[in-house]
Motif scaffolding. Structure first.
Motif, PDB file in Angstrom:
ATOM      1  N   PHE A   1       0.829  -1.203   0.000  1.00  0.00           N
ATOM      2  CA  PHE A   1       0.000   0.000   0.000  1.00  0.00           C
ATOM      3  C   PHE A   1       0.866   1.257   0.000  1.00  0.00           C
ATOM      4  O   PHE A   1       0.580   2.213  -0.719  1.00  0.00           O
ATOM      5  CB  PHE A   1      -0.937  -0.008   1.204  1.00  0.00           C
ATOM      6  CG  PHE A   1      -1.887   1.146   1.225  1.00  0.00           C
ATOM      7  CD1 PHE A   1      -2.921   1.221   0.318  1.00  0.00           C
ATOM      8  CD2 PHE A   1      -1.734   2.165   2.150  1.00  0.00           C
ATOM      9  CE1 PHE A   1      -3.800   2.298   0.333  1.00  0.00           C
ATOM     10  CE2 PHE A   1      -2.594   3.234   2.175  1.00  0.00           C
ATOM     11  CZ  PHE A   1      -3.638   3.305   1.258  1.00  0.00           C
ATOM     12  N   THR A   2       1.925   1.250   0.796  1.00  0.00           N
ATOM     13  CA  THR A   2       2.821   2.405   0.855  1.00  0.00           C
ATOM     14  C   THR A   2       3.500   2.632  -0.485  1.00  0.00           C
ATOM     15  O   THR A   2       3.614   3.773  -0.946  1.00  0.00           O
ATOM     16  CB  THR A   2       3.875   2.212   1.958  1.00  0.00           C
ATOM     17  OG1 THR A   2       3.193   2.035   3.196  1.00  0.00           O
ATOM     18  CG2 THR A   2       4.798   3.395   2.064  1.00  0.00           C
ATOM     19  N   SER A   3       3.948   1.569  -1.135  1.00  0.00           N
ATOM     20  CA  SER A   3       4.618   1.749  -2.432  1.00  0.00           C
ATOM     21  C   SER A   3       3.631   2.242  -3.486  1.00  0.00           C
ATOM     22  O   SER A   3       4.005   3.029  -4.356  1.00  0.00           O
ATOM     23  CB  SER A   3       5.271   0.446  -2.886  1.00  0.00           C
ATOM     24  OG  SER A   3       4.301  -0.521  -3.211  1.00  0.00           O
ATOM     25  N   LEU A   4       2.379   1.825  -3.422  1.00  0.00           N
ATOM     26  CA  LEU A   4       1.378   2.325  -4.372  1.00  0.00           C
ATOM     27  C   LEU A   4       1.026   3.784  -4.097  1.00  0.00           C
ATOM     28  O   LEU A   4       0.688   4.536  -5.005  1.00  0.00           O
ATOM     29  CB  LEU A   4       0.108   1.482  -4.301  1.00  0.00           C
ATOM     30  CG  LEU A   4       0.202   0.055  -4.826  1.00  0.00           C
ATOM     31  CD1 LEU A   4      -1.097  -0.699  -4.525  1.00  0.00           C
ATOM     32  CD2 LEU A   4       0.484   0.045  -6.313  1.00  0.00           C
ATOM     33  N   MET A   5       1.137   4.180  -2.852  1.00  0.00           N
ATOM     34  CA  MET A   5       0.745   5.522  -2.464  1.00  0.00           C
ATOM     35  C   MET A   5       1.833   6.550  -2.740  1.00  0.00           C
ATOM     36  O   MET A   5       1.532   7.646  -3.238  1.00  0.00           O
ATOM     37  CB  MET A   5       0.400   5.519  -0.966  1.00  0.00           C
ATOM     38  CG  MET A   5      -0.398   6.694  -0.529  1.00  0.00           C
ATOM     39  SD  MET A   5      -1.098   6.489   1.119  1.00  0.00           S
ATOM     40  CE  MET A   5       0.308   6.546   2.164  1.00  0.00           C
ATOM     41  N   VAL A   6       3.084   6.248  -2.439  1.00  0.00           N
ATOM     42  CA  VAL A   6       4.128   7.269  -2.507  1.00  0.00           C
ATOM     43  C   VAL A   6       5.311   6.887  -3.399  1.00  0.00           C
ATOM     44  O   VAL A   6       6.397   7.432  -3.249  1.00  0.00           O
ATOM     45  CB  VAL A   6       4.650   7.629  -1.099  1.00  0.00           C
ATOM     46  CG1 VAL A   6       3.580   8.305  -0.287  1.00  0.00           C
ATOM     47  CG2 VAL A   6       5.199   6.416  -0.392  1.00  0.00           C
ATOM     48  N   SER A   7       5.096   6.015  -4.358  1.00  0.00           N
ATOM     49  CA  SER A   7       6.174   5.631  -5.260  1.00  0.00           C
ATOM     50  C   SER A   7       6.605   6.837  -6.098  1.00  0.00           C
ATOM     51  O   SER A   7       5.784   7.582  -6.611  1.00  0.00           O
ATOM     52  CB  SER A   7       5.704   4.507  -6.189  1.00  0.00           C
ATOM     53  OG  SER A   7       6.663   4.256  -7.179  1.00  0.00           O
TER      54      SER A   7
END
Length: 60
Positions: free
Chosen positions: A28-34
Motif C-alpha cells: 500500500f505504501t509503495s502504491l501511495m508514494v512511489s
C-alpha cells in the motif's frame, strides 16, 4: 495436543499474520508514494498537481 505445542502454534500463527500485515502495508505504501517515473504513486501525483495549480496562480 500438548500445551507446549499449542504455544508454538500460536507463535507461528502470530508471526505469519504479522508478515502478511507488513507485506500489505509495504504494498500500500509503495502504491501511495512511489516516485518511479513510469508509475508514480497516487499521493505523489495529486501533490504534484496541487503544486502546479498553486504555481499557476498569479498574485493580484
Amino acid at each position: 495436543m500438548s500445551l507446549k505445542s499449542q504455544k508454538g502454534q500460536v507463535v507461528i500463527e502470530y508471526v505469519l499474520l504479522l508478515m502478511i500485515g507488513v507485506g500489505i502495508a509495504a504494498l500500500f505504501t509503495s502504491l501511495m508514494v512511489s516516485r518511479s517515473p513510469e508509475t508514480p504513486g497516487f499521493l505523489i501525483v495529486k501533490w504534484t498537481q496541487i503544486i502546479q495549480t498553486i504555481g499557476q496562480d498569479y498574485p493580484d
